[in-house]
Enzyme design. Structure first.
Site, PDB file in Angstrom:
ATOM      1  N   GLY A 224      31.470  35.845  38.560  1.00 24.25           N
ATOM      2  CA  GLY A 224      32.335  36.471  37.550  1.00 24.25           C
ATOM      3  C   GLY A 224      31.646  36.845  36.257  1.00 24.25           C
TER       4      GLY A 224
ATOM      5  N   LYS B 148      28.410  35.774  47.982  1.00 20.60           N
ATOM      6  CA  LYS B 148      27.687  35.700  46.703  1.00 20.60           C
ATOM      7  C   LYS B 148      26.303  35.093  46.904  1.00 20.60           C
ATOM      8  CE  LYS B 148      31.974  35.234  44.098  1.00 20.60           C
ATOM      9  NZ  LYS B 148      33.007  34.284  43.670  1.00 20.60           N
TER      10      LYS B 148
HETATM   11  P1  NDP Z   1      43.155  43.241  43.286  1.00 15.08           P
HETATM   12  O1  NDP Z   1      43.611  43.018  44.675  1.00 15.08           O
HETATM   13  O2  NDP Z   1      43.856  42.572  42.181  1.00 15.08           O
HETATM   14  O3  NDP Z   1      43.151  44.811  42.969  1.00 15.08           O
HETATM   15  C1  NDP Z   1      42.700  45.758  43.893  1.00 15.08           C
HETATM   16  C2  NDP Z   1      43.010  47.139  43.349  1.00 15.08           C
HETATM   17  O4  NDP Z   1      42.429  48.094  44.227  1.00 15.08           O
HETATM   18  C3  NDP Z   1      44.500  47.466  43.262  1.00 15.08           C
HETATM   19  O5  NDP Z   1      44.753  48.204  42.111  1.00 15.08           O
HETATM   20  C4  NDP Z   1      44.752  48.302  44.513  1.00 15.08           C
HETATM   21  O6  NDP Z   1      45.775  49.286  44.337  1.00 15.08           O
HETATM   22  C5  NDP Z   1      43.424  49.016  44.659  1.00 15.08           C
HETATM   23  N1  NDP Z   1      43.127  49.359  46.043  1.00 15.08           N
HETATM   24  C6  NDP Z   1      42.992  48.511  47.081  1.00 15.08           C
HETATM   25  N2  NDP Z   1      42.688  49.193  48.193  1.00 15.08           N
HETATM   26  C7  NDP Z   1      42.637  50.500  47.837  1.00 15.08           C
HETATM   27  C8  NDP Z   1      42.383  51.702  48.553  1.00 15.08           C
HETATM   28  N3  NDP Z   1      42.094  51.704  49.846  1.00 15.08           N
HETATM   29  N4  NDP Z   1      42.407  52.863  47.853  1.00 15.08           N
HETATM   30  C9  NDP Z   1      42.674  52.877  46.533  1.00 15.08           C
HETATM   31  N5  NDP Z   1      42.917  51.768  45.811  1.00 15.08           N
HETATM   32  C10 NDP Z   1      42.905  50.591  46.459  1.00 15.08           C
HETATM   33  O7  NDP Z   1      41.587  42.863  43.279  1.00 15.08           O
HETATM   34  P2  NDP Z   1      40.752  42.221  42.090  1.00 15.08           P
HETATM   35  O8  NDP Z   1      40.910  43.027  40.862  1.00 15.08           O
HETATM   36  O9  NDP Z   1      40.971  40.765  42.044  1.00 15.08           O
HETATM   37  O10 NDP Z   1      39.245  42.395  42.668  1.00 15.08           O
HETATM   38  C11 NDP Z   1      38.609  43.651  42.678  1.00 15.08           C
HETATM   39  C12 NDP Z   1      37.159  43.443  43.110  1.00 15.08           C
HETATM   40  O11 NDP Z   1      36.509  42.591  42.174  1.00 15.08           O
HETATM   41  C13 NDP Z   1      36.996  42.773  44.473  1.00 15.08           C
HETATM   42  O12 NDP Z   1      35.856  43.288  45.099  1.00 15.08           O
HETATM   43  C14 NDP Z   1      36.781  41.316  44.111  1.00 15.08           C
HETATM   44  O13 NDP Z   1      36.056  40.620  45.094  1.00 15.08           O
HETATM   45  C15 NDP Z   1      35.971  41.462  42.849  1.00 15.08           C
HETATM   46  N6  NDP Z   1      36.037  40.337  41.955  1.00 15.08           N
HETATM   47  C16 NDP Z   1      37.239  39.794  41.597  1.00 15.08           C
HETATM   48  C17 NDP Z   1      37.303  38.724  40.740  1.00 15.08           C
HETATM   49  C18 NDP Z   1      38.601  38.101  40.329  1.00 15.08           C
HETATM   50  O14 NDP Z   1      38.567  37.096  39.622  1.00 15.08           O
HETATM   51  N7  NDP Z   1      39.741  38.655  40.713  1.00 15.08           N
HETATM   52  C19 NDP Z   1      36.062  38.130  40.206  1.00 15.08           C
HETATM   53  C20 NDP Z   1      34.841  38.775  40.622  1.00 15.08           C
HETATM   54  C21 NDP Z   1      34.847  39.839  41.472  1.00 15.08           C
HETATM   55  P3  NDP Z   1      47.317  48.881  44.117  1.00 15.08           P
HETATM   56  O15 NDP Z   1      47.335  48.179  42.796  1.00 15.08           O
HETATM   57  O16 NDP Z   1      48.043  50.160  44.088  1.00 15.08           O
HETATM   58  O17 NDP Z   1      47.657  47.988  45.243  1.00 15.08           O
HETATM   59  N1  HSE Z   2      38.099  34.658  44.385  1.00 10.69           N
HETATM   60  C1  HSE Z   2      36.889  34.574  43.656  1.00 10.69           C
HETATM   61  C2  HSE Z   2      36.746  33.164  43.096  1.00 10.69           C
HETATM   62  C3  HSE Z   2      36.899  35.568  42.534  1.00 10.69           C
HETATM   63  O1  HSE Z   2      37.686  32.396  43.184  1.00 10.69           O
HETATM   64  O2  HSE Z   2      35.679  32.839  42.603  1.00 10.69           O
HETATM   65  C4  HSE Z   2      35.572  35.694  41.877  1.00 10.69           C
HETATM   66  O3  HSE Z   2      34.657  36.292  42.713  1.00 10.69           O
END
Ligand code: NDP
Ligand code: HSE
Length: 438
Positions: A142, A213
């Site tokens: 993160g 990771k």
């Molecule tokens: P979310 O599930 O909260 O958000 C995903 C977003 O992507 C949503 O807005 C969704 O749209 C959109 N989406 C999903 N599939 C599609 C598609 N096929 N076409 C267009 N839009 C799409 O994910 P996060 O924000 O939690 O995570 C995003 C990335 O960051 C991931 O790769 C995750 O592993 C990474 N990450 C997340 C962390 C966390 O703490 N959450 C920490 C570190 C990395 P809609 O809203 O309309 O459904």
């Molecule tokens: N799901 C992940 C975690 C988000 O819990 O660490 C950060 O990559």
């Protein structure tokens, strides 16, 4: 590059295409929309959010976003962008979209460790071929700056190993179980509510997220290309309240540890729940916090600590990459291709030196200990400590908690299997590796 300035004195504009407006993407959009002047001063270009691709434009969002920017046409967003920020997650169609951008020479920032751990080499090659930058600080731990230090700051050193708590959800769950006695399910539900967990928390609790990771970080640390398949992976679903309590009683805490270490002529990569001494630096990492402990030949021990998950912390890492990419684009610089010249093979878990904590339920009668000790001796495995108590669950049964000295993992596991087959052993209650951090 489409960077444009309308007059000699105006700041050039860089079009930022955002894919995803969920937990992380919405926070990135919010900063771009509210702190544009500050980011322009830092990067030398104005970062203009030109489009946000989502699945459902009518879905409720964590922050208010201009409706005219939202679209379901991800390709249109990519094609209009000078730099793409990918925060949708998943493998497909994300891989095709990221490749589309990179092949067009458009730099990409992503937090998608799952994609990088599967197709990282392909993406790196596409970036290398077009001169685009591929940045992914948010993909590992993160908010913690660890990708850039591993890639750049330690590029002149030799990394011997890293040990990390790299999944916030599982650390939160294990910490709740340890400090409050919470049940696994309740702690997981809270982690999901707080936005730490992946959309499908299986990836967190089964260790797949941490394994991805580990592969990403190890590729940088050891100048080789690893995928998630190279990582030995065990999750936390088998960790019981009894295991946590027993570890606590013995002065340990159970953590889901990600390890990358040189082993013979190769590298062992593993993610598994281990017991670590409570006083170890990683033993004091609570809640959804992450930490990565790196040992390098010249630098010695380095510790990186911070928030490993959540919208705002992760957005910080994404925006850092974005400002950095924007500065490079403004200067006309190309991405630096990532070498995997070392090609160190992934070594099987069998050949790793570990210690095990084993809890056995045994018949409480004369000669049992001698019988068990013989099995350890037959396998060349030495016992470090042993505790005996009555098993409160079954009359006439003792619980034996043994910790071995270091041994080859395969020999330790063969010992456990031999113990299991003894008639006096009623149950192998738990088997947990011990990491002393030495
Ligand atoms: P979310 O599930 O909260 O958000 C995903 C977003 O992507 C949503 O807005 C969704 O749209 C959109 N989406 C999903 N599939 C599609 C598609 N096929 N076409 C267009 N839009 C799409 O994910 P996060 O924000 O939690 O995570 C995003 C990335 O960051 C991931 O790769 C995750 O592993 C990474 N990450 C997340 C962390 C966390 O703490 N959450 C920490 C570190 C990395 P809609 O809203 O309309 O459904
Ligand atoms: N799901 C992940 C975690 C988000 O819990 O660490 C950060 O990559």
């Amino acid at each position: 590059m489409n960077t444009t300035a309308t007059s000699a004195h105006e700041t050039p504009v860089l079009n930022v295409g955002l894919l995803g407006a969920g937990t992380v993407g919405s926070q990135v959009a919010h900063v771009l929309l509210t702190r544009g002047d500050e980011l322009a001063l830092r990067s030398g270009v104005r970062l203009r959010l030109c489009g946000i691709a989502v699945r459902d434009t009518a879905a409720p969002r964590d922050v208010e976003l201009p409706a005219e920017l939202l679209t379901t046409d991800a390709d249109a967003v990519i094609d209009a962008a000078d730099v793409v920020v990918e925060l949708t997650g998943g493998i497909e169609p994300t891989r095709k979209r990221v490749l589309r951008a990179l092949q067009a020479g458009t730099s990409v920032i992503t937090g998608n460790k799952a994609l990088l751990a599967e197709s990282g080499r392909q993406l790196q090659d596409a970036a290398g071929a077009s001169g685009a930058q591929l940045s992914y600080e948010a993909a590992v731990a993160g908010a913690i700056p660890i990708v850039r230090p591993m890639r750049d700051s330690l590029a002149g050193d030799r990394v011997e190993r890293f040990l990390g708590i790299m999944n916030g959800t599982t650390n939160f769950v294990l910490d709740q179980m340890d400090t409050t006695g919470a049940a696994f399910e309740d702690a997981l539900a809270e982690a999901q509510r707080l936005g730490y967990a992946e959309a499908d928390p299986t990836a967190d609790v089964e260790g797949h997220d941490a394994a991805a990771k580990t592969a990403v970080l190890a590729s940088l640390a050891f100048h080789s290309s690893y995928t998630i398949e190279d990582v030995h992976c065990e999750g936390i679903t088998g960790v019981t309240a009894e295991d946590v309590a027993a570890a606590r009683e013995a002065g340990y805490v159970i953590k889901l540890l990600s390890v990358g270490e040189r082993c013979g002529d190769g590298v062992n990569l593993r993610v598994n729940p281990v017991m670590i001494p409570r006083e170890h630096v990683l033993g004091g990492v609570h809640g959804a916090y992450n930490a990565v402990f790196v040992e390098a030949a010249a630098a010695g021990s380095l510790m990186f600590y911070g928030q490993g998950a959540g919208g705002e912390p992760t957005a910080s890492a994404v925006l850092g990459d974005l400002v950095s990419a924007a500065r490079a684009i403004a200067l006309g610089a190309q991405g630096i291709p990532l070498a995997d010249y070392a090609a160190l093979p992934a070594v099987s878990m069998d050949d790793v030196t570990t210690r095990l904590a084993v809890t056995l339920a045994v018949t409480d009668r004369l000669g049992v200990l001698a019988r068990l000790a013989q099995v350890f001796a037959d396998h060349g495995v030495s016992i470090s400590t042993m505790q005996q108590s009555e098993d409160p669950r079954v009359t006439g049964t003792s619980l034996l908690r043994l910790v071995t000295h270091s041994g080859r993992h395969a020999d330790l596991m063969a010992t456990v299997e031999a113990l299991r087959s003894l008639p006096v052993v009623r149950d192998v209650v738990s088997v947990t590796p011990v990491e002393t951090g030495e």
